[in-house]
Scaffold this active site. Structure first.
Site, mmCIF file in Angstrom:
data_model
loop_
_atom_site.group_PDB
_atom_site.id
_atom_site.type_symbol
_atom_site.label_atom_id
_atom_site.label_comp_id
_atom_site.label_asym_id
_atom_site.label_seq_id
_atom_site.Cartn_x
_atom_site.Cartn_y
_atom_site.Cartn_z
ATOM 1 N N THR A 192 0.851 -1.189 0.000
ATOM 2 C CA THR A 192 0.000 0.000 0.000
ATOM 3 C C THR A 192 0.888 1.241 0.000
ATOM 4 O O THR A 192 2.096 1.150 0.187
ATOM 5 C CB THR A 192 -0.908 0.047 1.246
ATOM 6 O OG1 THR A 192 -0.089 0.092 2.411
ATOM 7 C CG2 THR A 192 -1.820 -1.155 1.306
ATOM 8 N N ALA A 238 3.478 -1.314 4.823
ATOM 9 C CA ALA A 238 2.851 -0.081 5.295
ATOM 10 C C ALA A 238 3.885 1.033 5.229
ATOM 11 O O ALA A 238 4.962 0.928 5.822
ATOM 12 C CB ALA A 238 2.338 -0.267 6.719
ATOM 13 N N VAL A 282 7.675 -2.530 7.090
ATOM 14 C CA VAL A 282 7.748 -1.076 7.035
ATOM 15 C C VAL A 282 8.337 -0.644 5.692
ATOM 16 O O VAL A 282 9.444 -1.025 5.325
ATOM 17 C CB VAL A 282 8.596 -0.511 8.189
ATOM 18 C CG1 VAL A 282 8.676 1.009 8.098
ATOM 19 C CG2 VAL A 282 8.009 -0.938 9.535
ATOM 20 N N LYS A 283 7.575 0.169 4.989
ATOM 21 C CA LYS A 283 7.957 0.622 3.650
ATOM 22 C C LYS A 283 8.672 1.966 3.768
ATOM 23 O O LYS A 283 8.099 2.946 4.258
ATOM 24 C CB LYS A 283 6.700 0.737 2.788
ATOM 25 C CG LYS A 283 6.911 0.744 1.291
ATOM 26 C CD LYS A 283 5.552 0.666 0.604
ATOM 27 C CE LYS A 283 5.664 0.666 -0.897
ATOM 28 N NZ LYS A 283 4.330 0.692 -1.529
ATOM 29 N N VAL A 284 9.929 2.008 3.319
ATOM 30 C CA VAL A 284 10.808 3.155 3.529
ATOM 31 C C VAL A 284 11.327 3.656 2.181
ATOM 32 O O VAL A 284 11.749 2.847 1.347
ATOM 33 C CB VAL A 284 12.003 2.757 4.428
ATOM 34 C CG1 VAL A 284 12.932 3.928 4.654
ATOM 35 C CG2 VAL A 284 11.512 2.180 5.753
#
Length: 218
Positions: free
Chosen positions: A27, A60, A86-88
């Site tokens: 997402t 996310a 965790v999307k970084v």
């Protein structure tokens, strides 16, 4: 190869999951906004609702672009559910944060990757996934699939465990070529996955079988 669905739409996620082929979800803020999800509390609840549908690996995305902010948001996201990744973003502070998260057993997805060099840095920092955006590269007359090939070669050369997550996958040929090249994951809209079901000869064959059955059995 893993199939992720790139959406925040719960109905699409359920449908993909019920097909028996869904491994995860990606997402981003744009996808959340598309579903009318806004406000930190609502976004957090929505991530939890997604996690409740799928078996694992829900990416996310953090909004912060500074190191301290990325760490704070990433820890909050990771606390929602063990399935959260965790999307970084691929920026300097993002890279530093990926190293921090790797050292603290928090999975990460390094996003907005457009070069093999960026993918190499993400793997060195300990990213769980790296997301090259092949469709967006195609938009600027660059071969996105060639980038997947480059990253695959580099990762295989040095035994990096970071998974190549092909993003911005827009049609079935993108998906099939990614499978041929050796992408570990593809993420795409539901219609790209369901279009793999379709072939005119399948439809013609099924219609003939049904017609023959009706003829033989009245």
């Amino acid at each position: 190869m893993k199939f992720f669905i790139d959406t925040a739409n719960l109905n699409d996620i359920r449908e993909a999951y019920n097909l028996g082929v869904l491994d995860g979800v990606t997402t981003n803020p744009s996808l959340m906004a598309k579903e009318g999800i806004s406000g930190k509390e609502n976004i957090m609840k929505h991530y939890k609702a997604i996690c409740d549908i799928v078996d694992d690996e829900v990416s996310a995305e953090v909004i912060a672009t500074d190191y301290e902010g990325i760490i704070k948001e990433g820890q909050e996201l990771a606390a929602i559910d063990p399935k959260i990744v965790v999307k970084v973003p691929m920026i300097k502070d993002g890279l530093k944060a990926i190293k921090y998260f790797a050292d603290h057993n928090i999975r990460t997805n390094c996003t907005l990757v457009f070069t093999a060099g960026q993918a190499l840095l993400a793997a060195k920092a300990g990213a769980t996934f790296v997301s090259p955006f092949i469709g967006r590269l195609d938009d600027v007359a660059t071969d996105g699939l060639q980038l997947i090939e480059q990253i695959r070669l580099i990762y295989d050369n040095y035994g990096f465990e970071t998974q190549i997550l092909a993003a911005s996958v827009r049609h079935t040929m993108h998906l099939i070529k990614c499978a041929e090249i050796g992408a570990d994951v593809v993420t795409c809209p539901l219609n790209v996955i369901t279009s793999l079901l379709q072939h005119p000869l399948t439809d013609i064959g099924l219609a003939k079988f049904l017609a023959d059955h009706k003829k033989a059995n009245g």
